[in-house]
Design an enzyme around this catalytic site. Structure first.
Site, short mmCIF file in Angstrom:
data_model
loop_
_atom_site.label_atom_id
_atom_site.label_comp_id
_atom_site.label_asym_id
_atom_site.label_seq_id
_atom_site.Cartn_x
_atom_site.Cartn_y
_atom_site.Cartn_z
N GLU A 77 3.63 -2.66 52.17
CA GLU A 77 4.35 -4.01 51.90
C GLU A 77 6.09 -3.38 51.79
OE1 GLU A 77 2.76 -5.23 47.99
OE2 GLU A 77 3.74 -3.54 46.94
N CYS A 78 6.33 -3.33 53.13
CA CYS A 78 7.91 -2.66 53.04
C CYS A 78 9.04 -3.87 53.08
CB CYS A 78 7.87 -2.03 54.30
SG CYS A 78 6.95 -0.54 54.51
N CYS A 85 39.41 -8.89 41.41
CA CYS A 85 40.08 -8.15 40.40
C CYS A 85 39.52 -7.13 39.73
CB CYS A 85 40.74 -9.29 39.47
SG CYS A 85 41.41 -10.68 40.54
C1 LIG Z 1 10.62 -3.76 46.18
C2 LIG Z 1 9.09 -3.52 46.26
C3 LIG Z 1 8.74 -3.19 47.61
C4 LIG Z 1 9.55 -3.05 48.74
O1 LIG Z 1 10.09 -1.72 48.82
P1 LIG Z 1 11.13 -1.19 49.85
O2 LIG Z 1 11.86 -0.02 49.37
O3 LIG Z 1 12.08 -2.20 50.03
O4 LIG Z 1 10.35 -1.23 51.26
C5 LIG Z 1 7.31 -3.12 47.74
N1 LIG Z 1 6.47 -3.20 46.72
C6 LIG Z 1 7.07 -3.43 45.24
C7 LIG Z 1 6.03 -3.70 44.18
C8 LIG Z 1 8.24 -3.85 45.28
O5 LIG Z 1 8.67 -3.92 43.90
#
Ligand SMILES: *Cc1c(COP(=O)(O)O)cnc(C)c1O
Length: 418
Positions: free
Chosen positions: A285-286, A367
């Site tokens: 999950e990227c 500012c």
């Molecule tokens: C933010 C997050 C991701 C994605 O992280 P990246 O560094 O953007 O790849 C994946 N899993 C969880 C649980 C997250 O909180």
């Protein structure tokens, strides 16, 4: 310094000619004296990059997009046909993702989920909920019992990272609000065993972000594999899913050095074989690595001035649109594009309308002395009306910014398509 990097055209970002063309398009649609401030996204480049990421993965892997990196509707629409699903980190994201793409598999993680959000996730029948604590697990069990509805869960675990090289942003391996302590796993499994509506589908790990090194990330994944197998054995679990999180980084100091995804995937295939996990679905999950290079933030130079011996370039916009450099405390990579005014200048020229081979600090219109995008940068040539193009602004940029501070107008959002 990362050991394994490569340069892939799709990952390096948008090229000068295409940005210049996009700026012309933006200007053509506006009043004659408009000064440019815009996010420009290359959707074609984004799609090519995402396809490259998904295609390189071993067969038993899935690639989800973590929408919190950039939830723009057009970005989601570009990625939806390419990735396996979307990850939501809040109830707001869950609703947004479902509204934009009701057909997409959704997973839902993050600490402190509201009861109403858990309830909504159950009602939507999403692919999986990532459970962050025992309290959340009990709430989910009670909700499912009350609704007589079933729900697939993954337990997000915080494990020890001994022997693993850390990045500058870690969510685990130490006391953090994220995930369930390994000590509480037995208690979690007891709660699940007593809740017939809950199905434990697998485990979830997301312990590091900003990873730039292929071998280090493989070592982290190897630890996840070993932990997953040990727990399956110890607790007699037959699980088909392991979520290994996201966290692949972008080297903002050397953006041409790109995380070598093909080499990572080759190493990953070997790890999967060695651990005999070909029958388990490995889910990524990227966020950042997917969208960072697809966006840039463009600011027109409004003023150039010398103050106490140092040059400052003041441009249209600032950290209220683009908080990334302030949030990361870095100098953001940029390039200079000649403005249309270079060709048709009507302003009276003074000594302070241009810089040639000077050092200057690039700032916005706020500012506050914190409104800095890059400090003491070498400028080859720059003049009023030129454009500062901050590349790699497609992730954790507009959507993490304090847009309402000072009530400046928002940037133009421009999407380059084929
Ligand atoms: C933010 C997050 C991701 C994605 O992280 P990246 O560094 O953007 O790849 C994946 N899993 C969880 C649980 C997250 O909180």
């Amino acid at each position: 310094m990362p050991t394994n990097t490569q340069t892939s055209p799709a990952q390096v970002g948008i090229n000068r000619a295409r940005i210049a063309q996009a700026i012309d398009t933006i200007l053509a649609g506006q009043a004659p004296d408009t000064q440019v401030c815009a996010y420009i996204y290359d959707l074609q480049g984004l799609e090519a990059h995402a396809r490259h990421l998904v295609a390189a993965l071993p067969d038993n892997c899935e690639f989800y997009y973590a929408a919190k990196a950039n939830p723009e509707a057009r970005i989601l629409a570009t990625l939806a046909p390419v990735v396996h699903g979307f990850e939501a980190a809040s109830g707001g994201e869950l609703d947004w993702l479902h509204a934009c793409h009701p057909e997409m598999p959704l997973i839902f993680g993050g600490p402190g989920k509201l009861i109403s959000e858990l309830s909504r996730a159950i009602d939507l029948g999403i692919e999986a909920i990532h459970v962050e604590s025992l309290t959340e697990l009990r709430r989910l069990a009670a909700l499912c019992a009350q609704k007589q509805a079933s729900c697939r869960i993954l337990l997000r675990m915080n494990i020890s990272l001994e022997g693993i090289a850390q990045t500058r942003l870690t969510m685990g391996g130490k006391p953090t609000p994220f995930g369930i302590d390994a000590e509480d796993l037995g208690a979690a499994i007891d709660i699940i065993a007593a809740a017939p509506q809950l199905t434990l589908a697998g485990f979830h790990f997301h312990l590091m972000s900003h990873q730039l090194d292929v071998q280090r990330h493989l070592a982290l994944i190897a630890l996840y594999f070993a932990t997953f197998k040990r727990w399956c054995r110890e607790y007699c679990l037959d699980l088909g899913l392991l979520n290994v999180g996201g966290g692949i980084g972008v080297d903002y100091a050397n953006p041409e050095q790109v995380f070598d995804w093909p080499a990572f995937c080759a190493g990953l295939a070997r790890l999967i074989e060695e651990a005999q996990l070909t029958g388990v679905k490995i889910r990524f999950e990227c966020g950042r690595f997917v969208t960072a290079a697809a966006g840039c933030y463009v600011m027109e130079v409004l003023d150039i001035k010398k103050n106490h011996g140092e040059w400052f370039v003041i441009a249209h916009g600032g950290t209220h649109h683009f908080r990334t450099p302030a949030a990361q405390n870095h100098d953001h990579p940029f390039m200079v594009l000649p403005g249309v005014r270079r060709r048709q200048s009507t302003e009276t020229e003074g000594d302070d309308t241009r810089l040639v081979r000077q050092q200057a600090t690039l700032v916005g219109q706020l500012c506050t002395p914190k409104d800095v995008l890059a400090r003491r940068q070498h400028i080859e040539a720059l003049q009023l009306g030129d454009y500062l193009v901050f590349t790699h602004a497609g992730a954790y940029a507009w959507n993490i910014s304090h847009q309402h501070f000072l009530m400046h107008a928002p940037p133009v959002m421009h999407f380059i398509e084929s």
